[in-house]
Write an enzyme that holds these catalytic residues in place. Structure first.
Site, PDB file in Angstrom:
ATOM      1  N   LYS A  22      22.278 -26.863 118.633  1.00 35.60           N
ATOM      2  CA  LYS A  22      21.768 -25.272 118.189  1.00 35.60           C
ATOM      3  C   LYS A  22      22.691 -24.679 117.330  1.00 35.60           C
ATOM      4  O   LYS A  22      22.583 -24.455 116.217  1.00 35.60           O
ATOM      5  CB  LYS A  22      21.566 -24.442 119.400  1.00 35.60           C
ATOM      6  CG  LYS A  22      21.515 -22.950 118.937  1.00 35.60           C
ATOM      7  CD  LYS A  22      21.530 -21.818 120.095  1.00 35.60           C
ATOM      8  CE  LYS A  22      22.514 -21.697 120.715  1.00 35.60           C
ATOM      9  NZ  LYS A  22      23.393 -20.751 120.163  1.00 35.60           N
ATOM     10  N   ASN A  23      24.095 -24.917 117.551  1.00 35.58           N
ATOM     11  CA  ASN A  23      25.046 -24.476 116.674  1.00 35.58           C
ATOM     12  C   ASN A  23      25.309 -25.177 115.528  1.00 35.58           C
ATOM     13  O   ASN A  23      26.385 -24.938 114.779  1.00 35.58           O
ATOM     14  CB  ASN A  23      26.430 -24.123 117.571  1.00 35.58           C
ATOM     15  CG  ASN A  23      25.929 -22.895 118.598  1.00 35.58           C
ATOM     16  OD1 ASN A  23      25.001 -22.361 118.284  1.00 35.58           O
ATOM     17  ND2 ASN A  23      27.036 -22.820 119.423  1.00 35.58           N
ATOM     18  N   ARG A  92      22.857 -13.108 116.309  1.00 34.66           N
ATOM     19  CA  ARG A  92      24.109 -12.892 115.538  1.00 34.66           C
ATOM     20  C   ARG A  92      24.330 -14.090 114.456  1.00 34.66           C
ATOM     21  O   ARG A  92      25.053 -13.496 113.657  1.00 34.66           O
ATOM     22  CB  ARG A  92      25.297 -12.764 116.725  1.00 34.66           C
ATOM     23  CG  ARG A  92      25.258 -12.008 117.656  1.00 34.66           C
ATOM     24  CD  ARG A  92      26.661 -12.200 118.637  1.00 34.66           C
ATOM     25  NE  ARG A  92      27.729 -12.515 117.492  1.00 34.66           N
ATOM     26  CZ  ARG A  92      28.391 -11.295 117.186  1.00 34.66           C
ATOM     27  NH1 ARG A  92      27.521 -10.062 117.381  1.00 34.66           N
ATOM     28  NH2 ARG A  92      29.375 -11.577 116.140  1.00 34.66           N
ATOM     29  N   CYS A 116      27.606  -8.078 121.642  1.00 29.31           N
ATOM     30  CA  CYS A 116      26.703  -8.806 122.681  1.00 29.31           C
ATOM     31  C   CYS A 116      26.847  -8.803 123.904  1.00 29.31           C
ATOM     32  O   CYS A 116      28.381  -8.293 124.059  1.00 29.31           O
ATOM     33  CB  CYS A 116      26.296 -10.214 122.271  1.00 29.31           C
ATOM     34  SG  CYS A 116      27.244 -11.308 122.582  1.00 29.31           S
ATOM     35  N   ARG A 121      32.646  -9.129 119.380  1.00 31.30           N
ATOM     36  CA  ARG A 121      32.244 -10.147 118.492  1.00 31.30           C
ATOM     37  C   ARG A 121      32.380  -9.604 117.168  1.00 31.30           C
ATOM     38  O   ARG A 121      31.409  -9.726 116.347  1.00 31.30           O
ATOM     39  CB  ARG A 121      31.079 -10.846 118.885  1.00 31.30           C
ATOM     40  CG  ARG A 121      31.207 -11.588 120.218  1.00 31.30           C
ATOM     41  CD  ARG A 121      30.188 -12.259 120.584  1.00 31.30           C
ATOM     42  NE  ARG A 121      30.058 -13.530 119.708  1.00 31.30           N
ATOM     43  CZ  ARG A 121      29.044 -14.306 120.048  1.00 31.30           C
ATOM     44  NH1 ARG A 121      27.924 -14.136 120.767  1.00 31.30           N
ATOM     45  NH2 ARG A 121      29.011 -15.547 119.255  1.00 31.30           N
ATOM     46  N   ASP A 304      31.743 -22.229 125.798  1.00 28.80           N
ATOM     47  CA  ASP A 304      30.218 -22.435 126.042  1.00 28.80           C
ATOM     48  C   ASP A 304      30.202 -23.171 127.389  1.00 28.80           C
ATOM     49  O   ASP A 304      28.843 -23.468 127.623  1.00 28.80           O
ATOM     50  CB  ASP A 304      29.735 -22.997 124.880  1.00 28.80           C
ATOM     51  CG  ASP A 304      29.635 -21.992 123.616  1.00 28.80           C
ATOM     52  OD1 ASP A 304      29.279 -22.502 122.581  1.00 28.80           O
ATOM     53  OD2 ASP A 304      30.116 -20.849 123.858  1.00 28.80           O
ATOM     54  N   ARG A 396      16.646 -19.501 124.405  1.00 27.94           N
ATOM     55  CA  ARG A 396      17.339 -19.367 122.992  1.00 27.94           C
ATOM     56  C   ARG A 396      18.332 -20.631 122.740  1.00 27.94           C
ATOM     57  O   ARG A 396      18.322 -21.012 121.614  1.00 27.94           O
ATOM     58  CB  ARG A 396      18.324 -18.350 122.943  1.00 27.94           C
ATOM     59  CG  ARG A 396      17.878 -16.969 123.274  1.00 27.94           C
ATOM     60  CD  ARG A 396      18.910 -15.884 123.152  1.00 27.94           C
ATOM     61  NE  ARG A 396      19.542 -16.399 121.943  1.00 27.94           N
ATOM     62  CZ  ARG A 396      20.722 -15.414 121.337  1.00 27.94           C
ATOM     63  NH1 ARG A 396      20.760 -14.287 121.663  1.00 27.94           N
ATOM     64  NH2 ARG A 396      21.038 -15.585 120.006  1.00 27.94           N
TER      65      ARG A 396
END
Ligand code: EPZ
Length: 417
Positions: A22-23, A92, A116, A121, A304, A396
């Site tokens: 995802k990132n 974000r 968040c 952040r 994470d 997500r």
């Protein structure tokens, strides 16, 4: 609102395939703004955040299609350069369009992302870096209004190795005049994956993956054709799920070298992890050993994976100390894990986890993406049924999680309330 119902106690066995990161997919999609034409990105995970980023690009004029993890993005006709609050507040990572829009159009209006669940952040380092490259930036009623002629190469020292900050500045620099040097850059594999894709578009980037990245600006780029790297956090999540259920499984299509710290820490708890090419053979333990963890920038233990690791430690044969060094409020999962019977105390950024003999299922609530993964992992070993509410957080960042878990033998179903 969907809820996940999980009946614990089943060992996870079999094989699953890891999806694209995802990132990595999110910055790659933002990078498609850097030049007109049709960009091809493969191994894209089908996730809510990917959908949100595609909708954001579409709102600017891009045309996209996503089929069988293959994303096509035509950014020839970007009619305006706004990223509205409605979209940015849900994700974000939308702030990643700032660098590319400034680089190609010299203008961008992006809503400030706001905080968040896991922390304030801020994006001050993104903005200071762009200013050093010649952008004029003002904040006006919650929006970042940025203008620039052609950005100028310069030296940027990042006080914190910010991941999306490094990515934003790298994308801004690829079309700048002259050389940009980013020092104390983030070294995450997703940063290197983005640099790899940009170089294939004709950019001249050296040092990505180290803490000094040099970008020599070019006049123009060509559309991207790139395959997203596998998701190292999804990989770590499934290793932990197999481990806690005393299962035995093969995790395929991953990059073991991207999660060395996670593998090392899980081995310390007694989990048997064997590397075989792009697969991991994982065998769980009857009772994990306690192990202390400090989250650090890559290649340290990733923040994470902190919540997922904590779930495993709740049933360890002793006490573990977990220190969260990256975000100021990333223990939202603690209160929910306690509802399942975990014995955890928190003092500032340190959580002390006393292993208990067993967890018991209960209704719990997801608060953020990785906290929800932590609750799934705990529910898989808890006695009885656990219902996880606000499961949209999970959607997500995890592609078809209940399908992948069911394929490994878990008793999990999604119910619409
Ligand atoms: C990226 O977020 C990831 N998101 C996050 O993953 C991940 O947790 C984080 O990196 C850390 O690894 C994406 O890549 C889309 P940072 P990012 O900027 O870039 C402070 C997930 O679960 N900071 O590296 O926003 C910041 O407050 C998500 O997939 C500043 O002070 O994280 C934090 O304390 C969650 N000023 C620290 O740096 C800035 O300008 C690291 O943040 C930027 C950051």
């Amino acid at each position: 609102m969907d809820v996940l119902l999980i009946k614990g106690g089943r060992p996870l066995t079999g094989r699953i395939r890891i999806s694209g990161a995802k990132n990595s997919a999110l910055p790659l999609m933002a990078a498609s703004l850097l030049c007109p034409g049709t960009h091809h990105i493969s191994n894209v995970p089908v996730l809510k955040d990917v959908q949100t980023m595609a909708s954001l690009l579409e709102s600017m004029g891009a045309v996209w299609s996503l089929r069988d993890s293959r994303l096509q993005l035509d950014t020839s006709d970007i009619r305006h350069q706004q990223a509205p609050y409605e979209l940015v507040r849900t994700m974000r990572a939308s702030v990643l369009v700032l660098g590319p829009l400034l680089a190609r159009f010299g203008h961008a209006e992006v809503s400030l992302p706001g905080g968040c669940a896991i922390g304030a952040r801020p994006i001050n380092l993104h903005l200071e870096g762009l200013k050093r490259m010649g952008a004029r930036i003002e904040l006006d009623s919650g929006y970042i209004k940025a203008r620039a002629g052609r950005l100028k190469g310069t030296e940027i020292y990042l006080d914190i190795p910010t991941v999306t900050g490094t990515e934003n500045l790298m994308m801004a620099a690829v079309l700048a005049e002259g050389v940009t040097k980013i020092e104390n850059a983030a070294k995450e594999p997703e940063v290197a994956d983005l640099a790899d894709a940009l170089n294939k578009m004709g950019a001249r980037i050296k040092g990505a993956g180290t803490d000094v990245i040099e970008i020599e600006g070019v006049e123009s780029l060509r559309p991207m054709n790139h395959e997203v790297i596998p998701d190292r956090i999804e990989t770590g999540t499934y290793i932990t799920a197999v481990a806690i259920t005393q299962g035995e499984a093969v995790i395929e299509k991953t990059r073991p070298e991207h999660l060395e710290a996670v593998i090392a820490k899980l081995r310390e708890t007694g989990v048997d992890i064997r590397v075989s090419g792009d697969s991991l053979l994982v065998k769980g333990v009857s009772r994990p050993l306690p192990s202390d963890v400090k989250t650090m920038p890559y290649p340290g233990f990733p923040t994470d994976m902190q919540a997922q690791f904590m779930a495993l430690m709740t049933i360890a044969s002793g006490t573990s100390v977990i220190r969260e060094n990256i975000f100021e409020n990333r223990f939202m999962h603690v209160a929910e894990l306690r509802r399942l019977g975990a014995d955890i105390s928190v003092e500032g950024s340190v959580a002390t986890v006393k292993g208990v003999d067993r967890l018991k299922g209960a209704p719990v609530m997801a608060t953020d993406l990785r906290a929800s993964a932590s609750l799934v992992i705990a529910a898989l070993v808890a006695e009885g049924e656990t219902s996880i509410h606000r499961v949209y957080h999970l959607d997500r960042g995890y592609e078809r999680m209940e399908e992948k878990l069911r394929a490994l033998g878990a008793e999990v179903e999604r119910k619409r309330l």
